[in-house]
Design an enzyme around this catalytic site. Sequence first.
Site, PDB file in Angstrom:
ATOM      1  CB  ALA A 196      40.040  -5.564 -35.461  1.00 52.78           C
ATOM      2  NE  ARG A 224      37.858   1.260 -27.086  1.00 48.19           N
ATOM      3  CZ  ARG A 224      37.435   0.215 -26.370  1.00 48.19           C
ATOM      4  NH1 ARG A 224      37.852   0.027 -25.137  1.00 48.19           N
ATOM      5  NH2 ARG A 224      36.586  -0.649 -26.896  1.00 48.19           N
ATOM      6  NE  ARG A 225      36.834  -3.805 -27.494  1.00 49.18           N
ATOM      7  CZ  ARG A 225      35.907  -3.915 -28.436  1.00 49.18           C
ATOM      8  NH1 ARG A 225      36.219  -4.431 -29.616  1.00 49.18           N
ATOM      9  NH2 ARG A 225      34.657  -3.537 -28.203  1.00 49.18           N
ATOM     10  NE  ARG A 228      37.861  -5.571 -39.939  1.00 52.91           N
ATOM     11  CZ  ARG A 228      37.449  -5.187 -41.149  1.00 52.91           C
ATOM     12  NH1 ARG A 228      38.296  -5.143 -42.158  1.00 52.91           N
ATOM     13  NH2 ARG A 228      36.193  -4.849 -41.350  1.00 52.91           N
ATOM     14  CB  VAL A 248      29.376 -11.532 -33.164  1.00 49.00           C
ATOM     15  CG1 VAL A 248      29.404 -12.316 -31.855  1.00 49.00           C
ATOM     16  CG2 VAL A 248      29.398 -10.034 -32.868  1.00 49.00           C
TER      17      VAL A 248
END
Length: 316
Positions: free
Chosen positions: A133, A136-137, A154, A157
Amino acid sequence: MAHLVRIGTRRSKLAMTQSGMMQRAIGHALGVADADLAEAVPLVEIVTTGDRVQDRRLMEIGGKALFTKEIEEALADGRVDVAVHSMKDVPAEQPPGLCIAAVPPREDARDAFISETFAAFADLPMGARLGTASLRRQAQALALRPDLTIEMLRGNVDTRLRKLAEGDFDAILLAAAGLNRLGFESVIRERLSLDDFLPAPGQGALALQTRAEDAAAAWVGALNDPLTALAVAAERGAMTALEGSCRTAIGAYAAAVDGRLRLTTEMLAPDGSARWRRAAGMSEIQTGDAVARARAMGLALGAEVHAAAGDQRASF
């Protein structure tokens, strides 16, 4: 036993784990016995808007402040005495009357590559589905592998790992720090390089937020790690200059090595087609004004990146 310090926290497993770590550290600093922790340093669970809305990117619903707003309101109202945040979720500007009072020692700042099938990011086949989500990644992954299919991921974890196991994605990217704190290190197939995947500003660090008048409390000083606070100040300075939010793909990482602080920061086009990066260093990191100078260095370096990107940002 009366409440000494009330900790405001999100309800997610990771937030509760991180707040539990700080609960024990605060209790230790206050001389509270483990048996009395729950009463003397209670965890106050607060549901945030960011936790409630799970079907859209944060940038579509108001940005990462949605993970902190309700907790900050409880802090300002006196319902809690300290908030424990993941530093990367804390907006650049603090609300009036609140401050980041302490920054505990940092965990691993790197991103983690997780896959049921592939051992490393470089092993992904053409067109593989990569879940994240984070803008940047997404941008960093596409800068390396423009053929990848980036899909929105999203949830907490556990939810993200379950979606991966169910075959919704070929791989996903998560912060190594959260996995380490939850005891999920075994799912990490590769810890991605800080060069290819420059972390989010503050990634791996926690922020202890208090009311401004409580920032000088003795227990606050006991939890602050000066070198982590210095690095985070530089990274957040860069974030401020780059207007860092969930709408911009930016990375920043600083670390102290051999008595010198080195900061690298970058901005990327969301599709990975352009990348602007700068680095700088700072000596004399033990002086009283070091944190202010680190922030100033971050602001200056971020401004350089901003200027380098120039008008091209308008097309983001």
